[in-house]
Enzyme design. Structure first.
Site, PDB file in Angstrom:
ATOM      1  N   LYS A  64     -95.378  -3.991  24.101  1.00 26.59           N
ATOM      2  CA  LYS A  64     -95.364  -4.892  25.254  1.00 26.59           C
ATOM      3  C   LYS A  64     -96.352  -4.420  26.315  1.00 26.59           C
ATOM      4  CE  LYS A  64     -92.149  -5.415  28.807  1.00 26.59           C
ATOM      5  NZ  LYS A  64     -90.770  -5.660  29.289  1.00 26.59           N
ATOM      6  N   GLU A  70     -96.462   7.101  22.010  1.00 29.33           N
ATOM      7  CA  GLU A  70     -96.278   7.195  20.561  1.00 29.33           C
ATOM      8  C   GLU A  70     -97.108   6.123  19.860  1.00 29.33           C
ATOM      9  OE1 GLU A  70     -93.966   7.137  22.852  1.00 29.33           O
ATOM     10  OE2 GLU A  70     -92.188   8.320  22.333  1.00 29.33           O
ATOM     11  N   GLY A 121     -87.897  -5.095  25.772  1.00 37.27           N
ATOM     12  CA  GLY A 121     -88.235  -4.796  24.375  1.00 37.27           C
ATOM     13  C   GLY A 121     -87.095  -5.082  23.411  1.00 37.27           C
ATOM     14  N   ARG A 122     -85.885  -4.671  23.776  1.00 36.84           N
ATOM     15  CA  ARG A 122     -84.758  -4.819  22.842  1.00 36.84           C
ATOM     16  C   ARG A 122     -84.321  -6.265  22.688  1.00 36.84           C
ATOM     17  NH1 ARG A 122     -83.864  -2.516  27.390  1.00 36.84           N
ATOM     18  NH2 ARG A 122     -82.185  -3.060  28.841  1.00 36.84           N
ATOM     19  N   GLU A 207     -78.781   0.929  25.600  1.00 38.32           N
ATOM     20  CA  GLU A 207     -79.871   0.861  26.563  1.00 38.32           C
ATOM     21  C   GLU A 207     -79.566  -0.201  27.627  1.00 38.32           C
ATOM     22  OE1 GLU A 207     -83.767   0.901  24.760  1.00 38.32           O
ATOM     23  OE2 GLU A 207     -84.735   0.492  26.662  1.00 38.32           O
ATOM     24  N   HIS A 238     -67.291   7.729   2.480  1.00 36.50           N
ATOM     25  CA  HIS A 238     -67.362   9.011   1.776  1.00 36.50           C
ATOM     26  C   HIS A 238     -67.886  10.101   2.696  1.00 36.50           C
ATOM     27  CE1 HIS A 238     -66.504   7.081  -2.104  1.00 36.50           C
ATOM     28  NE2 HIS A 238     -67.053   6.045  -1.495  1.00 36.50           N
ATOM     29  N   LYS A 347     -90.650   8.921  29.390  1.00 35.79           N
ATOM     30  CA  LYS A 347     -92.082   8.679  29.199  1.00 35.79           C
ATOM     31  C   LYS A 347     -92.901   9.509  30.195  1.00 35.79           C
ATOM     32  CE  LYS A 347     -91.632   3.989  27.195  1.00 35.79           C
ATOM     33  NZ  LYS A 347     -92.054   2.590  27.157  1.00 35.79           N
TER      34      LYS A 347
END
Ligand code: G6Q
Length: 379
Positions: A64, A70, A121-122, A207, A238, A347
């Site tokens: 965005k 990263e 973003g999410r 978030e 399990h 960040k």
């Protein structure tokens, strides 16, 4: 001819499309391999590039802001690889999904797919960030996803509160968190294609509602978002389900199952569904062993979401349901579900430490960080 599409993005620019591409693998129309590279750990990008050739690879730089370290680091390395491998025409092999067209142009990308900077973003899967999914399942499939989500939007907007699914789930979340003190929720998709759903929901809820102040900045006198975690069933059974049945704390479980199998292997789907039902049953009823170590107290709550089939439309509805539910609990808690200052702080701090790692300078750092930095710093 493009054989490989590599989406480079992180957080909201990765989790949604990645989860959905896996979930809808049955609906793939393009035949291209879709890869997701998010981690700045070079192992990830290097591992994917090892199987790709520049002439048949399309890079989607999903960011965005087009500034996330990263993603920018991976994007620059991808470009360097492309050129070093003799790739021609960056314009044909790199596209950007971004609100920052100027930065994408400066990077050398002319083809940009825009969206609006007010989309967190999410919450951006529905926008250009969904392009890798649209490539995988085609525009018809992607429109079906949107239509399924829209149907849930309309349900949320118009259904009476007592029948309103996001409202009921949001109320349940507040009930568990604040009236029972349950501090986590386990997500159990009994569906291998939904295996990345827990990671996606973790970001969506934690978030959005992992906040300690209300929208005006006042400290809240009650708890907000629980910890979300989970693995697909039956695998989780399990591993950690022991604690869900007999641990000291109660963890509400959210089962998500699909009625119709997407494969024809005999017996598998019935076993899968029987296990989901059995776990919900055992959590509820327990098993009496007069307090001995085989005693299961029961009365452990779970929610059971059943999709008729896993399709683009039903996945769209499921995701929209979860988005609205987070909005409901966030509203009841009075918090702003649409900011993320915790992410922003990380960040900023990483940038400072990256510079210090180059020089070994620890002036002004706390003792713990200084000690670690000195261990890592190479002269
Ligand atoms: C999402 C968050 C965060 C964000 C990433 C990537 O709601 O804010 O996960 O999506 O940090 O940001 P960019 O898309 O700007 O690279």
């Amino acid at each position: 001819h493009i054989t490989d599409v590599i989406n480079i993005g992180i957080g909201g620019s990765d989790l949604g499309p990645q989860m959905a591409v896996l979930a809808l693998a049955e609906f793939a129309t393009s035949g291209q391999r879709i890869h997701f590279v998010s981690n700045v750990d070079g192992q990830e990008l290097a591992g994917v590039l090892a199987h790709c050739r520049p002439e048949s690879t399309l890079f989607l730089i999903a960011s965005k802001t087009f500034t996330t370290t990263e993603t920018m680091t991976n994007a620059h390395s991808a470009k360097a690889w492309f050129e070093a491998q003799g790739g021609h025409d960056i314009g044909q092999h790199f596209a950007a999904l971004t609100t920052n067209v100027a930065a994408a142009n400066a990077f050398g990308i002319q083809t940009t797919f825009g969206f609006w900077d007010w989309v967190g973003g999410r919450y951006s899967l529905w926008s250009a960030i969904g392009l890798p999914l649209a490539i995988a399942i085609g525009s018809t499939g992607f429109r079906e996803l949107l239509a399924g989500a829209h149907a849930m939007d309309e349900h949320f907007r118009t259904a009476p509160l007592a029948q309103n699914l996001p409202v009921r789930l949001g109320l349940l979340d507040v009930w568990y968190r604040n009236f029972h003190g349950f501090d986590s929720r386990s997500i159990a998709p009994y569906s291998s294609p939904l295996r990345r759903l827990p990671a996606y929901l973790q970001q969506l809820e934690m978030e959005s509602n992992g906040k300690r102040v209300d929208a005006e900045g006042n400290t809240l006198p009650f708890d907000t978002a629980p910890v979300l975690w989970g693995e697909p069933g039956t695998n989780g059974q399990h591993a950690y389900f022991q604690m869900l049945h007999q641990g000291t704390r109660v963890v509400p479980v959210e089962f998500i199952a699909v009625k119709q199998a997407a494969n024809s292997l005999p017996g598998h789907h019935t076993k899968l569904l029987a296990n989901a039902l059995a776990q919900a049953q055992a959590l509820m009823n327990g098993k009496d062993d007069r307090g001995g170590h085989r005693h299961f107290p029961g009365n452990r709550p779970s929610t059971f979401l059943l999709l008729d089939e896993l399709t683009p439309a039903s996945l769209g509805a499921l995701i929209a349901l979860q988005e609205h539910r987070v909005f409901v609990s966030g509203s009841l808690w009075g918090i702003n579900s649409f900011d993320q200052w915790g992410v922003e702080l990380g960040k900023v701090l990483a940038k400072d430490l990256e510079a210090r790692l180059a020089t070994g300078d620890v002036t002004g750092l706390d003792g713990s960080s200084a000690g670690l930095l000195q261990k890592i710093y190479k002269k």
